[in-house]
Every structure is written in structure tokens, then in C-alpha cells.
Design a protein around this motif. Structure first.
Motif, PDB file in Angstrom:
ATOM      1  N   ARG A  35     -20.555  -7.436  24.159  1.00 57.18           N
ATOM      2  CA  ARG A  35     -19.220  -7.587  23.669  1.00 57.18           C
ATOM      3  C   ARG A  35     -18.160  -6.912  24.443  1.00 57.18           C
ATOM      4  O   ARG A  35     -16.933  -7.185  24.058  1.00 57.18           O
ATOM      5  N   ASP A  36     -18.520  -5.525  25.189  1.00 55.01           N
ATOM      6  CA  ASP A  36     -17.606  -4.845  25.853  1.00 55.01           C
ATOM      7  C   ASP A  36     -18.235  -4.638  27.294  1.00 55.01           C
ATOM      8  O   ASP A  36     -18.429  -3.490  27.623  1.00 55.01           O
ATOM      9  N   THR A  37     -18.411  -5.742  27.870  1.00 57.45           N
ATOM     10  CA  THR A  37     -19.180  -5.305  29.290  1.00 57.45           C
ATOM     11  C   THR A  37     -18.190  -5.967  30.271  1.00 57.45           C
ATOM     12  O   THR A  37     -17.847  -5.264  31.345  1.00 57.45           O
ATOM     13  N   ASP A  38     -17.832  -7.144  30.126  1.00 54.27           N
ATOM     14  CA  ASP A  38     -16.816  -7.855  31.117  1.00 54.27           C
ATOM     15  C   ASP A  38     -16.035  -9.166  30.428  1.00 54.27           C
ATOM     16  O   ASP A  38     -17.058  -9.934  30.808  1.00 54.27           O
ATOM     17  N   GLY A  39     -15.147  -8.947  29.807  1.00 54.19           N
ATOM     18  CA  GLY A  39     -14.521 -10.377  28.984  1.00 54.19           C
ATOM     19  C   GLY A  39     -14.521 -11.561  30.031  1.00 54.19           C
ATOM     20  O   GLY A  39     -14.551 -12.571  29.838  1.00 54.19           O
ATOM     21  N   ASP A  40     -14.512 -11.195  31.381  1.00 52.42           N
ATOM     22  CA  ASP A  40     -14.009 -12.320  32.246  1.00 52.42           C
ATOM     23  C   ASP A  40     -15.508 -13.295  32.299  1.00 52.42           C
ATOM     24  O   ASP A  40     -15.208 -14.510  32.756  1.00 52.42           O
ATOM     25  N   ARG A  41     -16.474 -12.914  32.235  1.00 52.37           N
ATOM     26  CA  ARG A  41     -17.804 -13.472  32.515  1.00 52.37           C
ATOM     27  C   ARG A  41     -18.771 -13.451  31.336  1.00 52.37           C
ATOM     28  O   ARG A  41     -19.831 -13.875  31.735  1.00 52.37           O
ATOM     29  N   THR A  42     -18.272 -13.132  30.105  1.00 55.03           N
ATOM     30  CA  THR A  42     -19.155 -13.125  29.018  1.00 55.03           C
ATOM     31  C   THR A  42     -18.782 -14.038  27.969  1.00 55.03           C
ATOM     32  O   THR A  42     -17.480 -14.435  28.085  1.00 55.03           O
ATOM     33  N   GLY A  43     -19.437 -13.975  26.880  1.00 52.42           N
ATOM     34  CA  GLY A  43     -18.975 -14.547  25.675  1.00 52.42           C
ATOM     35  C   GLY A  43     -19.443 -16.051  25.172  1.00 52.42           C
ATOM     36  O   GLY A  43     -20.517 -16.343  25.670  1.00 52.42           O
ATOM     37  N   MET A  44     -18.779 -16.699  24.212  1.00 51.93           N
ATOM     38  CA  MET A  44     -19.171 -17.909  23.500  1.00 51.93           C
ATOM     39  C   MET A  44     -18.621 -19.099  24.243  1.00 51.93           C
ATOM     40  O   MET A  44     -18.733 -20.199  23.626  1.00 51.93           O
ATOM     41  N   LEU A  45     -17.914 -19.169  25.347  1.00 49.20           N
ATOM     42  CA  LEU A  45     -17.467 -20.296  26.009  1.00 49.20           C
ATOM     43  C   LEU A  45     -16.778 -21.226  25.089  1.00 49.20           C
ATOM     44  O   LEU A  45     -17.117 -22.414  25.047  1.00 49.20           O
ATOM     45  N   ALA A  46     -15.677 -20.794  24.503  1.00 49.23           N
ATOM     46  CA  ALA A  46     -14.900 -21.768  23.644  1.00 49.23           C
ATOM     47  C   ALA A  46     -14.460 -22.906  24.095  1.00 49.23           C
ATOM     48  O   ALA A  46     -14.508 -23.973  23.558  1.00 49.23           O
ATOM     49  N   PHE A  47     -14.309 -22.852  25.365  1.00 47.93           N
ATOM     50  CA  PHE A  47     -14.023 -24.244  26.153  1.00 47.93           C
ATOM     51  C   PHE A  47     -15.034 -25.414  26.152  1.00 47.93           C
ATOM     52  O   PHE A  47     -14.727 -26.480  26.365  1.00 47.93           O
ATOM     53  N   ALA A  48     -16.289 -24.713  26.070  1.00 48.94           N
ATOM     54  CA  ALA A  48     -17.462 -25.975  25.920  1.00 48.94           C
ATOM     55  C   ALA A  48     -17.279 -26.834  24.735  1.00 48.94           C
ATOM     56  O   ALA A  48     -18.172 -27.863  24.934  1.00 48.94           O
ATOM     57  N   PHE A  49     -16.494 -26.411  23.719  1.00 46.89           N
ATOM     58  CA  PHE A  49     -16.451 -27.326  22.696  1.00 46.89           C
ATOM     59  C   PHE A  49     -15.299 -28.294  22.827  1.00 46.89           C
ATOM     60  O   PHE A  49     -14.916 -29.048  21.824  1.00 46.89           O
ATOM     61  N   GLU A  50     -14.554 -28.166  23.607  1.00 46.49           N
ATOM     62  CA  GLU A  50     -13.148 -28.835  23.924  1.00 46.49           C
ATOM     63  C   GLU A  50     -13.444 -30.101  24.522  1.00 46.49           C
ATOM     64  O   GLU A  50     -14.521 -30.320  25.014  1.00 46.49           O
ATOM     65  N   ASP A  51     -12.869 -31.050  24.097  1.00 49.77           N
ATOM     66  CA  ASP A  51     -12.901 -32.325  24.630  1.00 49.77           C
ATOM     67  C   ASP A  51     -12.930 -32.255  26.298  1.00 49.77           C
ATOM     68  O   ASP A  51     -11.958 -31.624  27.008  1.00 49.77           O
ATOM     69  N   GLY A  52     -13.703 -33.332  27.014  1.00 48.00           N
ATOM     70  CA  GLY A  52     -13.775 -32.995  28.325  1.00 48.00           C
ATOM     71  C   GLY A  52     -14.539 -32.106  29.075  1.00 48.00           C
ATOM     72  O   GLY A  52     -14.827 -32.065  30.198  1.00 48.00           O
ATOM     73  N   MET A  53     -15.487 -31.532  28.132  1.00 51.03           N
ATOM     74  CA  MET A  53     -16.460 -30.493  28.750  1.00 51.03           C
ATOM     75  C   MET A  53     -17.446 -31.282  29.520  1.00 51.03           C
ATOM     76  O   MET A  53     -18.077 -32.301  29.210  1.00 51.03           O
ATOM     77  N   GLY A  54     -17.746 -30.573  30.579  1.00 54.42           N
ATOM     78  CA  GLY A  54     -18.837 -31.151  31.637  1.00 54.42           C
ATOM     79  C   GLY A  54     -18.976 -30.230  32.733  1.00 54.42           C
ATOM     80  O   GLY A  54     -18.664 -29.200  32.706  1.00 54.42           O
ATOM     81  N   PHE A  55     -19.718 -30.709  33.705  1.00 54.87           N
ATOM     82  CA  PHE A  55     -20.114 -30.022  34.660  1.00 54.87           C
ATOM     83  C   PHE A  55     -18.900 -29.332  35.397  1.00 54.87           C
ATOM     84  O   PHE A  55     -18.844 -28.041  35.937  1.00 54.87           O
ATOM     85  N   GLU A  56     -17.814 -30.345  35.566  1.00 56.03           N
ATOM     86  CA  GLU A  56     -16.559 -29.992  36.183  1.00 56.03           C
ATOM     87  C   GLU A  56     -15.873 -28.729  35.465  1.00 56.03           C
ATOM     88  O   GLU A  56     -15.318 -27.767  36.195  1.00 56.03           O
TER      89      GLU A  56
END
Length: 460
Positions: free
Chosen positions: A237-258
Motif C-alpha cells: 500500500r506504500d511501495t509505489d502508487g504509480d505501479r501498484t493497486g486495484m486498477l480502478a480503470f479495469a472496471f470502466e467501460d472500454g477496458m481491454g488490452f489497449e
């Protein structure tokens, strides 16, 4: 992650970055699983950490294993930093690698069933024990080093780790603890299409905190309780916020490989490898490398290996490469290693189970998912979402996973399917106590407020 690649194939377009991920799609009959686990070595005499060098150090352990199993050394600056299993037709492909503090990692070969994973794991541990015992070395089954300070922890001679160790304190307060003092188990799983990847990614992200609670096994730091059941999970939770976490964007419309590729592109780069040389570019943009404008490497253009290496330096709770990596669990003893793979294979490799799991989590909000992830390291099975505790939720999740494994119907020689590998997790839910709860009870009771007994009782 096994070792960094050196594929000079140039990457010139954004499409090629995305296409690399797309190439991971495989038909269901080709799906495999690969289990990875780390384990912290120590000397039985004195319970001290194992350095790289010396007659009975990590170097000697790697040499002994290579002589025993015929795996090929991975060399960096003239030193072995891992071993790779020769391919034999469709078999083989496993590897042994070193984490920054000497954590000894098996990256299992892609196999078809959990029975295959069990056989591979037991072979590996038998080989390691045969070589390590004469050296006086054993390995902890804990998710975090329970006794030594960071200063007492050895450093492995890998170029990428030197760069990461310099950068980590700039972006978080616990990144060095993550590198040098934690230990995890994960399973890598396939997908058939972009839609399948997205559903699996969303389900496994949402439920990763449930796995964290079930597998919590890191309650000690520097000889005392650290206030957490999974300190390893809290460290992230306090390692590097740029590259960790729960990926909120993955639940948004348009999520995919791109969309995932775009996120990784925006994560600062650690290094660029040219030949055997690691160039420290920590904090700089991969987009600049693609444009030939990376400061200090002007004119150098991105290659396929640069992209593959960069993908391996993001650390969300579930990571996408050409497969999905489940990253939420502390390491544990053998039954728990197998249970971790069984949980996710059961949930993600049977469509009925996957749909059932998605129904459980589909209307959770970003804030709810994050709150659960934040609570679980300290609260474990008692953490709540929408008034329900993780213990109750885990009971439903395990029922889905068990049904998924039974539907796969892969039997061993004794006629047993894969669902039995979930038994340790059912017991945890039934008791309402995870491994860390039990360890803390031992510390306050029979261990008489000492972690020294862990070096006798919590070992492979």
C-alpha cells in the motif's frame, strides 16, 4: 518474473505494444497454470540470513541444484542468478530465480492440472532440501522475514535490483521492505479472448482481498507482532502508487488490452537493458524511449524486450502479461501453496464459477473495493464489505471454486479430482482463523513472545 530478456526486435507503433498482450489469447483446451512461490532462506545454526557468496551461500545452493537437476544457469556479470529448466517437447520451462533479499523462487512450468503442480512442487522441494541440508540452510514458510532488520538482510547481485533499490525510497516508504523482506505465492492463468481477460481480471481484482485474508501469514517484523495479519499486503500500500493497486480503470467501460497497455506506458521506467548492461532510467517515460528521446539514451529506440521487461515492473494486485498473475497472497506451507492455485483455477477456469463470482462483485464500487483492500491486511477475515465480513464472503467464493474444480474433473491416479486442494481454505473459514491468527496465538502463548520457534516450526 524469471529474468530480463534481450530481444532486439524494434517496436515502432503503439499497436505492437497492444498486440504483444493480445498474443496471450489461447483456446480453452490450451489453458495452463503456473505456480510461483518464494521462500526465505536461513541458516539453521543461529537463524541468520543466507548471503549470496561463500561456501554455503546462495551461489553454492544454485551450483548444487544445477548439478543435481541439470537446469541451466542464468548468468549476470559472470555470476549465476537463477536456473532455467530445459524444454523437452511440451514439458519443462520452469525456472528458479532470486528475489532481492535472497528469497528463493520457483517459477513453475505451465502445466495442465493442479495434480501436475503438486508433483512439480514436491520434486522441487526435494531437490532444494537435498542440496540445502548439507549447507545448513532451511527455508521459512512465512510471508515476511520475522526477525532480521533490513540492514541485516543480504542483497543479491542483480542489476535491476540495484536500480529499484535506489528508486524505491523516492516513491514510497515501504518499497525496500517489499523487495528484501517479503515472500509471496501466485498462480498464472490464461484467457481465451479480450472479453474473457477482462472478466477474469475484474473478478480476480475484486476478490484479491479475500485471498489476502485467507492466506495472511506475515504478522511478525524484527521479532515482534507488527500490527498486521498480512504485513506483506500492507507494505504494497506504500511501495509505489504509480505501479501498484486495484486498477480502478479495469472496471470502466472500454477496458481491454489497449487500456492496460496505456496504463503501463504511463508508469515510469526503471531501466533499459542493452546487452548485459542495465541503464538506470528510473522515473523516465517509456514513451520517450519509443520516440528515441529518452534522456541519456538519445537515439535508442524501444525493442520488444524493453516492453516485456517494463511489463514486469508494474505490480498491481493482478498483473496482465500474456497471462494473468494473482498477486494477493502470502507464501505458506505446501498445502497453502496448492490451495492458492486451486482457488483461482476453480474460479476462473470454469465459466459457471466465473459468472457466479462476477455476480458477487459486479456492483461493488471503486470505493468499496479499495476500502476492503485497505482493511484486510490488519482485519483479515473480519474485514467487511456492505455489512458482510470476508469470512462469509469467502465461504461463497470457495463453494464456487470447488464447483469449478469438480466441473473440470481432472483426476489423479487415485481418482481424486482437484477440489481437495481447497480443503485448507475451508478449514480456515470454518474456524474463522487464518495462519497469522494462529501464529500470534503461539507468540503470546507457547512461544513466550519470541519468533525463534518459527525457525523450527514454520519451515518447508
Amino acid at each position: 518474473m524469471v529474468h530480463d530478456t534481450s530481444d532486439p526486435t524494434p517496436i515502432e507503433t503503439h499497436h505492437e505494444l497492444v498486440d504483444y498482450l493480445v498474443q496471450g489469447c489461447r483456446p480453452k483446451e490450451a489453458w495452463r497454470l503456473g505456480t510461483e512461490h518464494e521462500k526465505i532462506p536461513f541458516y539453521r545454526n543461529g537463524h541468520t540470513p543466507v548471503p549470496y557468496a561463500g561456501d554455503n551461500g546462495i551461489h553454492a545452493l544454485l551450483d548444487g541444484l544445477a548439478a543435481r537437476n541439470g537446469w541451466q544457469p542464468i548468468i549476470e556479470d559472470g555470476l549465476p542468478i537463477g536456473l532455467i529448466e530445459p524444454k523437452n517437447g511440451s514439458a519443462g520451462g520452469g525456472a528458479i530465480s532470486l528475489e532481492p533479499g535472497g528469497q528463493f523462487e520457483l517459477s513453475g512450468a505451465p502445466v495442465r492440472t493442479l495434480h501436475d503442480t503438486r508433483d512439480e512442487l514436491l520434486r522441487h522441494l526435494a531437490d532444494v532440501k537435498a542440496v540445502a541440508d548439507p549447507l545448513g540452510i532451511s527455508f521459512l514458510t512465512l510471508g515476511m522475514s520475522p526477525l532480521w532488520t533490513r540492514a541485516q538482510t543480504p542483497v543479491m547481485p542483480k542489476g535491476r535490483y540495484r536500480i529499484m533499490a535506489n528508486y524505491m525510497p523516492k516513491v514510497g516508504s515501504l518499497g525496500l521492505d517489499m523487495m528484501f523482506r517479503t515472500s509471496t505465492v501466485q498462480v498464472n492463468l490464461d484467457f481465451s479472448s479480450e472479453a474473457d481477460m477482462v472478466q477474469k481480471l475484474r473478478v480476480s481484482l475484486a476478490l484479491q482481498p479475500v485471498a489476502t485474508a485467507l492466506f495472511a501469514n506475515s504478522p511478525f517484523t524484527e521479532g515482534r507482532p507488527n500490527g498486521f495479519l498480512s504485513a506483506r499486503s500492507n507494505i504494497w500500500r506504500d511501495t509505489d502508487g504509480d505501479r501498484t493497486g486495484m486498477l480502478a480503470f479495469a472496471f470502466e467501460d472500454g477496458m481491454g488490452f489497449e487500456r492496460y497497455a496505456d496504463w503501463v506506458l504511463d508508469v515510469p521506467t526503471y531501466f533499459v537493458k542493452r546487452g548485459d548492461t542495465y541503464h538506470d532510467v528510473a522515473g523516465l517515460s517509456f514513451r520517450d524511449l519509443m520516440a528515441g528521446k529518452m534522456p541519456g539514451l538519445e537515439g535508442e529506440r524501444a525493442s520488444l524486450s524493453d516492453w516485456i521487461n517494463h511489463l514486469s515492473t508494474v505490480f498491481p494486485e493482478v498483473r496482465l502479461k500474456q497471462f494473468l498473475e494473482m498477486r494477493g497472497a502470502d507464501v505458506g506451507p505446501v498445502p497453502m501453496l496448492l490451495a492458492q492455485s486451486a482457488l483461482w483455477v476453480g474460479l476462473l477456469y470454469d465459466q459457471t464459477a466465473l459468472d457466479g463470482a462476477w455476480d458477487l462483485v459486479r456492483d461493488w464500487t471503486e470505493a468499496e473495493r479499495q476500502a476492503l483492500r485497505d482493511a484486510v491486511p490488519s482485519e483479515g477475515l473480519a474485514a467487511k464489505i456492505r455489512g458482510r465480513n470476508v469470512r462469509e464472503l469467502a465461504r461463497e467464493v470457495l463453494a464456487l471454486a470447488r464447483a469449478g474444480l469438480k466441473a473440470r474433473a481432472f483426476q489423479n491416479a487415485a481418482g481424486e479430482d482437484e477440489s481437495g486442494y481447497l480443503d485448507p481454505l475451508d478449514l480456515i473459514v470454518e474456524r474463522g482463523r487464518n495462519q497469522a491468527d494462529d501464529l500470534l496465538a503461539l507468540w503470546h502463548g507457547p512461544w513466550q513472545q519470541s519468533v525463534e520457534p518459527a525457525f523450527e516450526e514454520c519451515i518447508f
